[in-house]
Enzyme design. Structure first.
Site, PDB file in Angstrom:
ATOM      1  N   GLY A  32       0.861  -1.174   0.000  1.00  0.00           N
ATOM      2  CA  GLY A  32       0.000   0.000   0.000  1.00  0.00           C
ATOM      3  C   GLY A  32       0.897   1.223   0.000  1.00  0.00           C
ATOM      4  O   GLY A  32       1.978   1.196   0.610  1.00  0.00           O
ATOM      5  N   THR A  34       1.034   4.348   1.333  1.00  0.00           N
ATOM      6  CA  THR A  34       1.491   4.977   2.577  1.00  0.00           C
ATOM      7  C   THR A  34       2.201   3.983   3.492  1.00  0.00           C
ATOM      8  O   THR A  34       3.091   4.367   4.257  1.00  0.00           O
ATOM      9  CB  THR A  34       0.313   5.630   3.324  1.00  0.00           C
ATOM     10  N   TYR A  92      -5.042  -6.950  -3.952  1.00  0.00           N
ATOM     11  CA  TYR A  92      -4.750  -6.547  -5.325  1.00  0.00           C
ATOM     12  C   TYR A  92      -3.738  -7.488  -5.950  1.00  0.00           C
ATOM     13  O   TYR A  92      -2.972  -8.162  -5.261  1.00  0.00           O
ATOM     14  CB  TYR A  92      -4.256  -5.104  -5.404  1.00  0.00           C
ATOM     15  N   TRP A 107      -9.332  -5.514  -5.457  1.00  0.00           N
ATOM     16  CA  TRP A 107     -10.555  -5.954  -4.787  1.00  0.00           C
ATOM     17  C   TRP A 107     -10.545  -5.258  -3.424  1.00  0.00           C
ATOM     18  O   TRP A 107     -10.051  -5.792  -2.433  1.00  0.00           O
ATOM     19  CB  TRP A 107     -10.564  -7.480  -4.619  1.00  0.00           C
ATOM     20  N   ARG A 173      -5.529   7.674  -8.140  1.00  0.00           N
ATOM     21  CA  ARG A 173      -6.113   6.518  -8.815  1.00  0.00           C
ATOM     22  C   ARG A 173      -7.536   6.893  -9.226  1.00  0.00           C
ATOM     23  O   ARG A 173      -8.446   6.924  -8.400  1.00  0.00           O
ATOM     24  CB  ARG A 173      -6.132   5.298  -7.889  1.00  0.00           C
ATOM     25  N   LYS A 231       7.731  15.546  -8.474  1.00  0.00           N
ATOM     26  CA  LYS A 231       8.382  14.347  -8.988  1.00  0.00           C
ATOM     27  C   LYS A 231       8.024  14.185 -10.463  1.00  0.00           C
ATOM     28  O   LYS A 231       6.846  14.181 -10.825  1.00  0.00           O
ATOM     29  CB  LYS A 231       7.939  13.123  -8.179  1.00  0.00           C
ATOM     30  N   ALA A 262       6.441   1.488  -5.894  1.00  0.00           N
ATOM     31  CA  ALA A 262       6.912   2.220  -4.703  1.00  0.00           C
ATOM     32  C   ALA A 262       8.029   3.205  -5.005  1.00  0.00           C
ATOM     33  O   ALA A 262       8.668   3.702  -4.067  1.00  0.00           O
ATOM     34  CB  ALA A 262       7.338   1.274  -3.592  1.00  0.00           C
ATOM     35  N   ASP A 265       6.674   6.310  -3.462  1.00  0.00           N
ATOM     36  CA  ASP A 265       6.510   6.105  -2.018  1.00  0.00           C
ATOM     37  C   ASP A 265       7.863   6.163  -1.310  1.00  0.00           C
ATOM     38  O   ASP A 265       7.997   6.766  -0.238  1.00  0.00           O
ATOM     39  CB  ASP A 265       5.854   4.756  -1.738  1.00  0.00           C
TER      40      ASP A 265
END
Length: 314
Positions: A32, A34, A92, A107, A173, A231, A262, A265
């Site tokens: 995920g 975060t 996912y 999902w 998203r 970015k 990621a 992230d």
């Protein structure tokens, strides 16, 4: 003397990940946006700050139990996690093409994380006085119903009034939003409160329906945040400081891109960790770029500890 370390809390959703490794075979992990950032932040904390993750999980399934155990093993405080009776985390799948680009299927409609603010008081609200910096993304906002977003924004207002900081990453998203207009309005509310905005330019162009890159850069640089970090993939990262000055920071070239999962992230984790360690914004962007370069040379969102760049914050 007060020696309490700063408490950084990331809020969002972690899901069960199924990654195709060959035809008919999937490898299970957790991921995920975060959560990925929280893991890298915990690895870079070096005793300078504490990292917690806030989300909701099920109360009796093995996946939720394993998630909590894996976060604790990374040194992440799990006290902001709510266990919800009878609910489950989302799921996912991820496939990666020859160039390292990803394709996802999700999902998550009934994910427990969507109900984080469904109770009278969430762990974030109950423990708000402990928080020095709250980090979340566009996905964190997208998964919540409007009532949950309203409570989250009210919490952010309370935190900022007491001197805490708020960092927003625009990770977008489209399928999670009822409309682009809903996303634009919600993003505007987040930017109005953010001390630092981490902006993936291609995502912001899509949110704002801006086709021209130069125009999108000007839009991002005009955001009301004290600090804006833009970015741009392999192109230099652009940092807009509080005084309006702009600095470009080169990204790190890599011999082979294995998996871009990621990348943003991990950049955010490197950037924030560097800022919390006292580095300047341009130096922090260089740290973020270096960490992201290491991450995209490995499969999966979380790279092995031994693949972390050495002396990253030196």
């Amino acid at each position: 003397m007060n020696t309490r370390k700063q408490k950084l809390v990331a809020f969002g959703e972690c899901m069960v990940e199924l990654r195709r490794v060959e035809e008919g075979l999937m490898r299970q992990a957790f991921g995920g946006d975060t959560l990925n950032t929280a893991v890298y932040l915990a690895r870079l904390a070096g005793g300078a700050f504490d990292v917690a993750y806030a989300s909701a999980l099920g109360d009796s399934d093995s996946f939720s139990d394993a998630m909590l155990a894996s976060w604790a093993a990374e040194g992440i405080d799990t006290g902001f996690v709510e266990r919800r009776a009878g609910e489950l985390p989302g799921l996912y799948t991820i496939e990666v093409d020859a160039s390292g680009e990803r394709r996802f299927a999700y999902w998550r409609q009934h994910s427990a994380a969507r109900n984080y603010f469904a109770s009278d008081a969430s762990p974030l609200e109950r423990r708000a006085a402990e928080i020095d910096l709250l980090y979340l993304s566009g996905i964190s906002l997208a998964i919540l119903p409007q009532a949950g977003r309203d409570r989250l924004f009210a919490l952010i207002d309370w935190l900022r009034a007491k001197g805490a900081r708020f960092v927003f990453d625009n990770n977008y998203r489209p399928r999670l939003w009822s409309s682009a207009d809903e996303a634009r309005q919600t993003y505007a509310a987040a930017y109005a409160r953010a001390d630092i905005a981490l902006v993936t330019l291609s995502d912001e162009m899509e949110v704002q329906s801006i086709a021209d890159e130069a125009q999108a850069i000007e839009f991002a640089c005009a955001l009301p945040c004290r600090e804006v970090v833009i970015k741009r993939g392999a192109s230099p990262t652009l940092v807009r400081a509080i005084d309006g000055s702009r600095t470009e920071v080169a990204t790190e070239p890599v011999p082979t891109v294995v998996d871009t999962t990621a990348a943003g992230d991990s950049f955010g984790a490197g950037y924030l960790a560097a800022r919390l360690h006292g580095l300047g914004a341009a130096q922090a962007a260089a740290v973020g770029n270096r960490l992201a370069a290491a991450v995209i040379q490995c499969p999966g969102a979380i790279i092995p500890r031994e693949r972390m760049p050495a002396a990253l914050l030196a």
